[in-house]
Design a protein around this motif. Structure first.
Motif, PDB file in Angstrom:
ATOM      1  N   ALA A 138       1.624  -1.729   0.454  1.00 20.19           N
ATOM      2  CA  ALA A 138       0.083  -0.033   0.139  1.00 20.19           C
ATOM      3  C   ALA A 138       0.812   1.435   0.365  1.00 20.19           C
ATOM      4  CB  ALA A 138      -0.962  -0.171   1.172  1.00 20.19           C
ATOM      5  N   ALA A 139       2.090   0.908   1.048  1.00 26.12           N
ATOM      6  CA  ALA A 139       3.048   2.050   0.882  1.00 26.12           C
ATOM      7  C   ALA A 139       2.970   2.845  -0.813  1.00 26.12           C
ATOM      8  CB  ALA A 139       4.338   2.339   1.687  1.00 26.12           C
ATOM      9  N   GLN A 140       4.181   1.708  -1.234  1.00 22.29           N
ATOM     10  CA  GLN A 140       4.822   1.779  -2.525  1.00 22.29           C
ATOM     11  C   GLN A 140       3.577   2.215  -3.728  1.00 22.29           C
ATOM     12  OE1 GLN A 140       5.512  -1.945  -2.693  1.00 22.29           O
ATOM     13  NE2 GLN A 140       8.159  -2.021  -2.068  1.00 22.29           N
TER      14      GLN A 140
ATOM     15  N   VAL B  38       1.604   9.878  -5.805  1.00 24.48           N
ATOM     16  CA  VAL B  38       2.134  11.168  -5.305  1.00 24.48           C
ATOM     17  C   VAL B  38       3.253  11.112  -5.601  1.00 24.48           C
ATOM     18  CG1 VAL B  38       1.314  10.943  -2.687  1.00 24.48           C
ATOM     19  CG2 VAL B  38       3.643  10.119  -2.623  1.00 24.48           C
ATOM     20  N   GLN B  39       3.914  10.650  -6.415  1.00 19.28           N
ATOM     21  CA  GLN B  39       5.253  11.241  -7.266  1.00 19.28           C
ATOM     22  C   GLN B  39       4.505  11.547  -8.548  1.00 19.28           C
ATOM     23  OE1 GLN B  39       7.431   7.287  -8.037  1.00 19.28           O
ATOM     24  NE2 GLN B  39       9.404   8.909  -9.005  1.00 19.28           N
ATOM     25  N   ALA B  40       3.479  10.533  -9.234  1.00 18.00           N
ATOM     26  CA  ALA B  40       2.967  11.434 -10.345  1.00 18.00           C
ATOM     27  C   ALA B  40       2.508  12.610 -10.811  1.00 18.00           C
ATOM     28  CB  ALA B  40       1.978   9.798 -10.864  1.00 18.00           C
ATOM     29  N   GLU B  41       2.158  13.168  -9.259  1.00 17.60           N
ATOM     30  CA  GLU B  41       1.070  13.998  -8.485  1.00 17.60           C
ATOM     31  C   GLU B  41       2.521  15.306  -8.859  1.00 17.60           C
ATOM     32  OE1 GLU B  41      -1.923  16.311  -8.510  1.00 17.60           O
ATOM     33  OE2 GLU B  41      -2.167  14.143  -9.818  1.00 17.60           O
TER      34      GLU B  41
ATOM     35  N   ALA C 232       3.755  15.765  -0.129  1.00 19.38           N
ATOM     36  CA  ALA C 232       3.115  14.308  -0.466  1.00 19.38           C
ATOM     37  C   ALA C 232       3.324  13.902  -0.434  1.00 19.38           C
ATOM     38  CB  ALA C 232       1.664  14.809  -0.904  1.00 19.38           C
ATOM     39  N   TYR C 233       4.895  13.733  -1.374  1.00 18.48           N
ATOM     40  CA  TYR C 233       5.564  12.469  -2.057  1.00 18.48           C
ATOM     41  C   TYR C 233       6.454  12.320  -1.054  1.00 18.48           C
ATOM     42  CZ  TYR C 233       9.239  11.073  -4.732  1.00 18.48           C
ATOM     43  OH  TYR C 233      11.371  10.355  -4.955  1.00 18.48           O
ATOM     44  N   ARG C 234       7.288  13.403  -0.098  1.00 19.46           N
ATOM     45  CA  ARG C 234       8.204  13.158   1.096  1.00 19.46           C
ATOM     46  C   ARG C 234       7.597  12.089   1.909  1.00 19.46           C
ATOM     47  NH1 ARG C 234      12.667  16.005  -0.255  1.00 19.46           N
ATOM     48  NH2 ARG C 234      13.050  17.852  -1.058  1.00 19.46           N
ATOM     49  N   ALA C 235       6.232  12.599   2.085  1.00 18.06           N
ATOM     50  CA  ALA C 235       5.408  11.836   3.541  1.00 18.06           C
ATOM     51  C   ALA C 235       5.546  10.372   2.693  1.00 18.06           C
ATOM     52  CB  ALA C 235       4.487  12.554   3.424  1.00 18.06           C
ATOM     53  N   GLY C 236       4.148  10.666   1.494  1.00 17.97           N
ATOM     54  CA  GLY C 236       5.360   8.725   0.652  1.00 17.97           C
ATOM     55  C   GLY C 236       5.849   8.457   0.953  1.00 17.97           C
TER      56      GLY C 236
END
Length: 367
Positions: free
Chosen positions: A107-109, A115-118, A142-146
């Motif tokens: 799920a995290a992946q 979020v990376q695509a966004e 959001a990407y760093r949190a992911g």
């Protein structure tokens, strides 16, 4: 008037009395043969302590997690190699936890890819000045949190995988199983000892030292060791370790004695005796069989060289050896001491001294 019976008795009594006066005295008994020795030098006196051959290293093995034992794979006395499985816990709950952590990683992946695509899309829009810097920073956060969420999920998955591996207890090194404290179906807690392993390599002898003489011993003190299987041989060794506190029940101090030569054929569990020479001030010693006591005072029988009679001589004694006892005071090196049968002797008794070959001894000379 005199009685006729009395008249007959008196002459008979007088005749018997006269005959008794004329009879020779009974011969005195011949001197009793006694085995005698001179006191010997006390340099070979040593205290003997029974012991058991043990491994130098005896790690106690325990599970690192709680669980119910599902398999026991070894028995006491069995030879094991390093890394060999010894027992297993029921892994079902651990597998459930591992599956849950694996799902969290997935799920995290997936969230990170989203979020990376966004973030990549907002970065292209920012380059065209179609979004503000604040909007891009929100997406970037959001990407760093992911990323952090994926690292956390991965760490939890690795921990769960280790937990699953910990369900199998393995030997830390090659050796022999010395003790086992678990059964199948038993619930054990983390850290509780379930096996004791006698590691391959050096062997030692575990002995117990008496409390009253503990100050006479020191680490590094030389000793000699006798194995029960080889009673005619003595192996050199030394005291390697001494417990700083006494056992609460026996009031003795545990000590470890190591062999000087590592090639000694000593097997685990063998009985042994450790001989430790005492550093007493005595220079003489007599056989244990020569010692007796009266009112708790030790004494020996010394033969008078002129009269060949016995004289009770009280002595002050030191430590007991295997066959001799040290004499601190009371004897001289040239005294003749009775070394056997001392319980039946008496003061002033006439004796005939003999040596160990049953030969008569001339007390004025040497044996």
């Amino acid at each position: 008037m005199h009685s006729p019976v009395l008249s007959m008795v008196l002459p008979v009594s007088l005749i018997a009395l006269l005959a008794a006066c004329d009879a020779p005295a009974p011969p005195s008994p011949p001197p009793l043969a006694v085995l005698i020795v001179h006191p010997q030098a006390a340099t070979d006196l040593a205290d003997a302590y029974p012991g058991e051959v043990r491994a130098r290293f005896e790690p106690e093995l325990a599970f690192r997690i709680d669980g119910k034992v599902s398999k026991r794979l070894v028995e006491v006395g069995q030879k094991v190699r390093e890394g060999q499985p010894l027992a297993e816990l029921d892994p079902q709950d651990l597998h459930y936890q591992l599956d849950a952590r694996r799902a969290q990683v997935a799920a995290a992946q997936a969230n990170l890819r989203l979020v990376q695509a966004e973030r990549d899309r907002y970065q292209r829009l920012l380059q065209r000045n179609m979004v503000s810097h604040s909007q891009f920073e929100n997406v970037d956060n959001a990407y760093r949190a992911g990323e952090a969420q994926l690292r956390q999920a991965t760490a939890q998955f690795n921990s769960a995988r280790n937990q699953a591996d910990y369900a199998v207890l393995r030997a830390t090194q090659s050796g022999v199983i010395a003790r086992r404290m678990l059964e199948v179906g038993q619930v054990v807690s983390a850290g509780r000892t379930v096996f004791s392993l006698a590691a391959d390599g050096e062997r030692e002898v575990l002995i117990n030292l008496p409390e009253q003489a503990f100050e006479r011993f020191r680490i590094g003190q030389p000793v000699s060791i006798e194995l029960w299987s080889q009673p005619q041989r003595r192996f050199n060794g030394q005291i390697r370790e001494m417990s700083p506190s006494a056992d609460p029940r026996s009031r003795t101090f545990a000590a470890r004695v190591t062999f000087t030569d590592n090639a000694v054929p000593a097997e685990l569990g063998q009985s042994a005796r450790v001989f430790i020479a005492h550093e007493a001030s005595a220079t003489l010693a007599v056989p244990l069989s020569a010692l007796s006591a009266e009112a708790n005072r030790p004494f020996v029988w010394v033969v008078d060289p002129q009269q060949s009679t016995l004289r009770r001589t009280f002595v002050s004694i030191g430590s007991y050896g295997e066959q001799q006892v040290a004499v601190l005071q009371g004897l001289a090196p040239d005294d003749w001491v009775v070394s056997a049968g001392v319980q039946v002797l008496r003061e002033g008794q006439k004796v005939q001294p003999v040596d160990s070959q049953n030969r008569q001894v001339a007390l004025a000379g040497k044996e």
